[in-house]
Motif scaffolding. Structure first.
Motif, PDB file in Angstrom:
ATOM      1  N   ALA A 233      37.245  25.362  35.765  1.00  0.00           N
ATOM      2  CA  ALA A 233      37.038  26.650  36.433  1.00  0.00           C
ATOM      3  C   ALA A 233      38.274  27.520  36.343  1.00  0.00           C
ATOM      4  CB  ALA A 233      36.663  26.425  37.902  1.00  0.00           C
ATOM      5  N   ASN A 234      39.431  26.921  36.031  1.00  0.00           N
ATOM      6  CA  ASN A 234      40.671  27.695  35.932  1.00  0.00           C
ATOM      7  C   ASN A 234      40.874  28.296  34.549  1.00  0.00           C
ATOM      8  OD1 ASN A 234      41.433  27.143  38.609  1.00  0.00           O
ATOM      9  ND2 ASN A 234      42.222  25.129  38.004  1.00  0.00           N
ATOM     10  N   ASP A 235      40.016  27.934  33.597  1.00  0.00           N
ATOM     11  CA  ASP A 235      40.159  28.482  32.259  1.00  0.00           C
ATOM     12  C   ASP A 235      39.875  29.977  32.287  1.00  0.00           C
ATOM     13  OD1 ASP A 235      38.844  25.604  30.503  1.00  0.00           O
ATOM     14  OD2 ASP A 235      40.913  26.192  30.936  1.00  0.00           O
ATOM     15  N   SER A 236      40.566  30.713  31.435  1.00  0.00           N
ATOM     16  CA  SER A 236      40.364  32.143  31.355  1.00  0.00           C
ATOM     17  C   SER A 236      40.130  32.499  29.893  1.00  0.00           C
ATOM     18  CB  SER A 236      41.585  32.885  31.916  1.00  0.00           C
ATOM     19  OG  SER A 236      42.747  32.555  31.189  1.00  0.00           O
ATOM     20  N   PRO A 237      39.599  33.666  29.615  1.00  0.00           N
ATOM     21  CA  PRO A 237      39.286  34.704  30.572  1.00  0.00           C
ATOM     22  C   PRO A 237      37.879  34.572  31.160  1.00  0.00           C
ATOM     23  CG  PRO A 237      38.918  35.517  28.371  1.00  0.00           C
ATOM     24  CD  PRO A 237      39.435  34.111  28.223  1.00  0.00           C
ATOM     25  N   LYS A 238      37.695  35.176  32.316  1.00  0.00           N
ATOM     26  CA  LYS A 238      36.371  35.296  32.918  1.00  0.00           C
ATOM     27  C   LYS A 238      35.660  36.470  32.247  1.00  0.00           C
ATOM     28  CE  LYS A 238      37.292  32.091  35.984  1.00  0.00           C
ATOM     29  NZ  LYS A 238      36.632  30.775  35.960  1.00  0.00           N
ATOM     30  N   ARG A 239      34.383  36.683  32.632  1.00  0.00           N
ATOM     31  CA  ARG A 239      33.608  37.748  31.987  1.00  0.00           C
ATOM     32  C   ARG A 239      33.036  38.715  33.015  1.00  0.00           C
ATOM     33  NH1 ARG A 239      33.102  38.481  26.930  1.00  0.00           N
ATOM     34  NH2 ARG A 239      33.549  36.795  25.460  1.00  0.00           N
ATOM     35  N   MET A 240      33.077  39.983  32.627  1.00  0.00           N
ATOM     36  CA  MET A 240      32.484  41.060  33.415  1.00  0.00           C
ATOM     37  C   MET A 240      31.355  41.693  32.628  1.00  0.00           C
ATOM     38  SD  MET A 240      34.068  44.830  34.368  1.00  0.00           S
ATOM     39  CE  MET A 240      35.242  44.317  35.621  1.00  0.00           C
ATOM     40  N   LEU A 241      30.246  41.985  33.307  1.00  0.00           N
ATOM     41  CA  LEU A 241      29.194  42.817  32.732  1.00  0.00           C
ATOM     42  C   LEU A 241      29.345  44.212  33.336  1.00  0.00           C
ATOM     43  CD1 LEU A 241      26.663  43.042  30.948  1.00  0.00           C
ATOM     44  CD2 LEU A 241      25.304  42.543  32.992  1.00  0.00           C
ATOM     45  N   PHE A 242      29.681  45.184  32.498  1.00  0.00           N
ATOM     46  CA  PHE A 242      29.906  46.564  32.944  1.00  0.00           C
ATOM     47  C   PHE A 242      28.646  47.369  32.633  1.00  0.00           C
ATOM     48  CE2 PHE A 242      32.743  50.569  32.350  1.00  0.00           C
ATOM     49  CZ  PHE A 242      32.494  50.946  33.663  1.00  0.00           C
ATOM     50  N   VAL A 243      27.933  47.767  33.690  1.00  0.00           N
ATOM     51  CA  VAL A 243      26.676  48.500  33.550  1.00  0.00           C
ATOM     52  C   VAL A 243      26.964  49.988  33.716  1.00  0.00           C
ATOM     53  CG1 VAL A 243      24.312  48.782  34.397  1.00  0.00           C
ATOM     54  CG2 VAL A 243      25.423  46.540  34.511  1.00  0.00           C
ATOM     55  N   THR A 244      26.632  50.790  32.690  1.00  0.00           N
ATOM     56  CA  THR A 244      26.908  52.230  32.728  1.00  0.00           C
ATOM     57  C   THR A 244      25.636  53.034  32.457  1.00  0.00           C
ATOM     58  OG1 THR A 244      27.572  52.221  30.407  1.00  0.00           O
ATOM     59  CG2 THR A 244      29.310  51.905  32.043  1.00  0.00           C
ATOM     60  N   GLN A 245      24.514  52.507  32.871  1.00  0.00           N
ATOM     61  CA  GLN A 245      23.232  53.184  32.655  1.00  0.00           C
ATOM     62  C   GLN A 245      23.024  54.267  33.701  1.00  0.00           C
ATOM     63  OE1 GLN A 245      20.090  50.441  31.937  1.00  0.00           O
ATOM     64  NE2 GLN A 245      18.454  51.954  32.048  1.00  0.00           N
ATOM     65  N   SER A 246      22.488  55.388  33.289  1.00  0.00           N
ATOM     66  CA  SER A 246      22.261  56.518  34.188  1.00  0.00           C
ATOM     67  C   SER A 246      20.768  56.792  34.306  1.00  0.00           C
ATOM     68  CB  SER A 246      22.977  57.772  33.670  1.00  0.00           C
ATOM     69  OG  SER A 246      24.355  57.538  33.499  1.00  0.00           O
ATOM     70  N   ALA A 247      20.236  56.570  35.517  1.00  0.00           N
ATOM     71  CA  ALA A 247      18.846  56.939  35.787  1.00  0.00           C
ATOM     72  C   ALA A 247      18.786  58.277  36.511  1.00  0.00           C
ATOM     73  CB  ALA A 247      18.160  55.860  36.616  1.00  0.00           C
ATOM     74  N   GLY A 248      19.961  58.795  36.890  1.00  0.00           N
ATOM     75  CA  GLY A 248      20.079  60.120  37.485  1.00  0.00           C
ATOM     76  C   GLY A 248      21.067  60.933  36.671  1.00  0.00           C
ATOM     77  N   PHE A 249      22.015  61.594  37.346  1.00  0.00           N
ATOM     78  CA  PHE A 249      23.029  62.374  36.640  1.00  0.00           C
ATOM     79  C   PHE A 249      23.824  61.470  35.706  1.00  0.00           C
ATOM     80  CE2 PHE A 249      27.352  64.036  36.221  1.00  0.00           C
ATOM     81  CZ  PHE A 249      27.090  65.316  35.753  1.00  0.00           C
ATOM     82  N   LYS A 250      24.114  61.969  34.499  1.00  0.00           N
ATOM     83  CA  LYS A 250      24.869  61.195  33.516  1.00  0.00           C
ATOM     84  C   LYS A 250      26.262  61.792  33.360  1.00  0.00           C
ATOM     85  CE  LYS A 250      24.442  59.096  28.942  1.00  0.00           C
ATOM     86  NZ  LYS A 250      23.586  58.966  27.738  1.00  0.00           N
ATOM     87  N   HIS A 251      27.276  61.039  33.705  1.00  0.00           N
ATOM     88  CA  HIS A 251      28.655  61.498  33.617  1.00  0.00           C
ATOM     89  C   HIS A 251      29.148  61.469  32.174  1.00  0.00           C
ATOM     90  CE1 HIS A 251      28.365  60.576  37.901  1.00  0.00           C
ATOM     91  NE2 HIS A 251      29.471  61.259  38.094  1.00  0.00           N
ATOM     92  N   SER A 252      30.076  62.347  31.862  1.00  0.00           N
ATOM     93  CA  SER A 252      30.644  62.369  30.512  1.00  0.00           C
ATOM     94  C   SER A 252      31.397  61.079  30.223  1.00  0.00           C
ATOM     95  CB  SER A 252      31.596  63.560  30.350  1.00  0.00           C
ATOM     96  OG  SER A 252      32.709  63.447  31.231  1.00  0.00           O
ATOM     97  N   THR A 253      31.938  60.462  31.262  1.00  0.00           N
ATOM     98  CA  THR A 253      32.733  59.257  31.071  1.00  0.00           C
ATOM     99  C   THR A 253      31.885  58.024  30.762  1.00  0.00           C
ATOM    100  OG1 THR A 253      32.827  59.267  33.495  1.00  0.00           O
ATOM    101  CG2 THR A 253      34.829  59.847  32.309  1.00  0.00           C
ATOM    102  N   VAL A 254      30.552  58.127  30.876  1.00  0.00           N
ATOM    103  CA  VAL A 254      29.692  57.013  30.456  1.00  0.00           C
ATOM    104  C   VAL A 254      28.808  57.399  29.278  1.00  0.00           C
ATOM    105  CG1 VAL A 254      29.657  56.008  32.761  1.00  0.00           C
ATOM    106  CG2 VAL A 254      27.810  57.547  32.081  1.00  0.00           C
ATOM    107  N   THR A 255      29.019  58.588  28.723  1.00  0.00           N
ATOM    108  CA  THR A 255      28.218  59.047  27.588  1.00  0.00           C
ATOM    109  C   THR A 255      28.802  58.508  26.287  1.00  0.00           C
ATOM    110  OG1 THR A 255      27.594  61.070  28.758  1.00  0.00           O
ATOM    111  CG2 THR A 255      27.346  61.062  26.367  1.00  0.00           C
ATOM    112  N   ARG A 256      27.986  57.794  25.558  1.00  0.00           N
ATOM    113  CA  ARG A 256      28.434  57.196  24.302  1.00  0.00           C
ATOM    114  C   ARG A 256      28.314  58.174  23.144  1.00  0.00           C
ATOM    115  NH1 ARG A 256      25.588  51.155  24.666  1.00  0.00           N
ATOM    116  NH2 ARG A 256      26.941  50.330  26.328  1.00  0.00           N
TER     117      ARG A 256
END
Length: 494
Positions: A233-256
């Motif tokens: 459990a001390n091994d690294s790195p851990k993993r993050m799932l970063f969700v940037t989906q917009s079902a409402g307003f879409k920010h420029s910082t999440v626009t691909r």
């Protein structure tokens, strides 16, 4: 190690990317069960030719880059792998063709007669289709052509194979999901040229092969980790799932943009690399990627999202009641994370509040103040009582629950020009079962994402979520009450 793209970031940040790569070097990949396949100087240590004990002369390994120049046959790993995770970067010459073939045996004339192939190809290759394009599971499962960068530019690739389930990723996007031996798989194989090759995809372990298709191709940062083996459990790195989906307003910082992740996604991947504590996968498709099966691979989930995301209620309830409440799991809400599921009480009960407008718009000068310095998410901003002036869109909140959160930073209503009679928290943390939650309200503007202090604050918050760094999450409702009184007095005196 997969180095995320440095484009669209500040020049200083781009230089940091290069400096980090140099500082880490090839020996940095030995942790967590990973084997670095491109870190040494002797190609023959980990690689050989197909059906040969020595590497073809056309392949070379120099300064961590595997290069095919000429034609001499496929390159294969000396070791065989069953279930594994493979990360790499690749670059193909214009008009070029290559591939990464896995679970390849040596009983047939060619590697691709036994092993499935992650296609490496110029996306403008003559006659190319998604079924045979970059990152496709060659001739069986397509990948969108616009996910690849042009010939001559580096792409990041990833293959995950566990219990027959295989994923292909390119430039942070999952583009293929298939199950070897399933009815769908067998139907696709039967309709392809592989139908006549009786050993195709039948091996439970095999070599990783880099294909010689007569084109110049480069691979670097290629590493592999066997799966199915107990890992500390001390091994690294851990993993993050970063969700940037917009079902409402879409920010420029999440626009691909074509061939690229969004600005915030690129920065978050950089921060994981810089920290050494986590790696980041990005998605804007929760229907495919936010499932109990896939979330079991992650330690932290981050939301920079808006609106009612198309996640089934049963999955939401499992995520909140089971996954997030488990020891070692964490949730990071960034900016519009609180502008998500406004009518779904279990969500805003988890995150701490709901977006209720932003009278302080993106070009507004505001002043923030810190309330603590005993938590890694707030330490980068300075000691308790530090004031920070910046331009940023600031949210105010409803369904606010001060009795459940520890506020670390707020809008300084006394020093901010536009005054409202309400406490406006900016950064807070909370325990959630045995899991943890951080919400950072900043993040609307691109220059905020490239602000070094903001970046260190996010790293500190994630490290706390992972249990890497300690931090106090004791609720402080008395602080919210005091800030409410100060805001009311400031608004009345205006």
């Amino acid at each position: 190690m997969t180095l995320p793209p440095c484009r669209k970031l500040s020049a200083v940040f781009a230089l940091f990317c290069a400096a980090t790569f140099i500082a880490l070097g090839p020996t940095a990949f030995a942790d967590g069960g990973w084997t670095d396949l491109t870190g040494g100087d002797d190609l023959a240590t980990l690689w050989r030719g197909y059906q040969s004990d020595t590497p073809p002369a056309s392949w070379s390994l120099t300064d961590g880059v595997l290069t095919l120049d000429g034609s001499g046959g496929d390159l294969v790993t000396r070791q065989k792998y069953a279930d594994f995770e493979l990360e790499f970067e690749f670059k193909i010459a214009p008009g070029g063709n290559s591939g990464v073939i896995y679970r390849a045996g040596e009983s047939e004339p060619n590697t691709y007669e036994t092993g499935p192939e992650y296609q490496v190809l110029d996306p403008k290759y003559s006659g190319v289709t998604p079924k045979v394009g970059p990152a496709a599971l060659y001739d069986l499962y397509p990948a969108p052509l616009d996910a690849s960068k042009p010939a001559g530019e580096w792409n990041t690739g990833r293959i995950v194979l566990r219990d027959g389930a295989v994923e292909h990723w390119i430039n942070g996007q999952k583009v293929v999901s298939a199950t070897i031996g399933s009815d769908e798989w067998n139907e696709r194989v039967a309709g392809s040229k592989f139908a006549a090759w009786k050993k195709f995809a039948t091996l439970t372990s095999g070599h990783i092969a880099l294909q010689d298709h007569g084109s110049r191709v480069w691979y670097r940062n290629l590493r592999i980790k066997p799966l199915g083996v107990a890992v500390s459990a001390n091994d690294s790195p851990k993993r993050m799932l970063f969700v940037t989906q917009s079902a409402g307003f879409k920010h420029s910082t999440v626009t691909r943009q074509p061939h690229e992740l969004s600005h915030s996604e690129q920065v978050m991947q950089e921060l994981g690399l810089r920290s050494g504590a986590f790696r980041v996968d990005c998605t804007q498709d929760v229907e495919a990627d936010f499932t109990p099966e896939l979330l079991k691979n992650y330690d932290v989930v981050a939301f920079f999202t808006t609106g009612e995301l198309p996640i089934p209620v049963a999955t939401r309830e499992w995520f909140l009641n089971t996954w997030l409440a488990e020891q070692g799991h964490g949730f990071l809400g960034v900016h519009a994370g609180a502008d998500t599921y406004a009518d779904y009480e279990p969500y805003w009960d988890m995150i701490g509040g709901t977006f209720d407008g932003h009278p302080w718009t993106a070009d507004t000068d505001v002043v923030l103040k810190t309330h603590a310095d005993d938590h890694p998410a707030v330490k980068p901003w300075g000691p308790a009582g530090t004031r920070i002036a910046l331009k940023e869109e600031i949210y105010q909140f409803k369904n606010w629950q001060p009795e459940k959160v520890r506020v670390l930073m707020s809008l300084d209503m006394e020093r901010t020009g536009l005054k409202k009679p309400r406490h406006v928290p900016i950064l807070w943390v909370k325990d959630y079962g045995k899991g943890r939650v951080v919400h950072m309200s900043l993040g609307h503007r691109e220059d905020v994402w490239t602000n070094p202090t903001y970046q260190e604050s996010l790293i500190g918050g994630v490290k706390w979520l992972l249990g890497v760094e300690p931090g106090d999450a004791t609720p402080n409702p008395e602080l919210s009450a005091a800030e409410q009184q100060l805001a009311e007095a400031a608004a009345e005196a205006e």
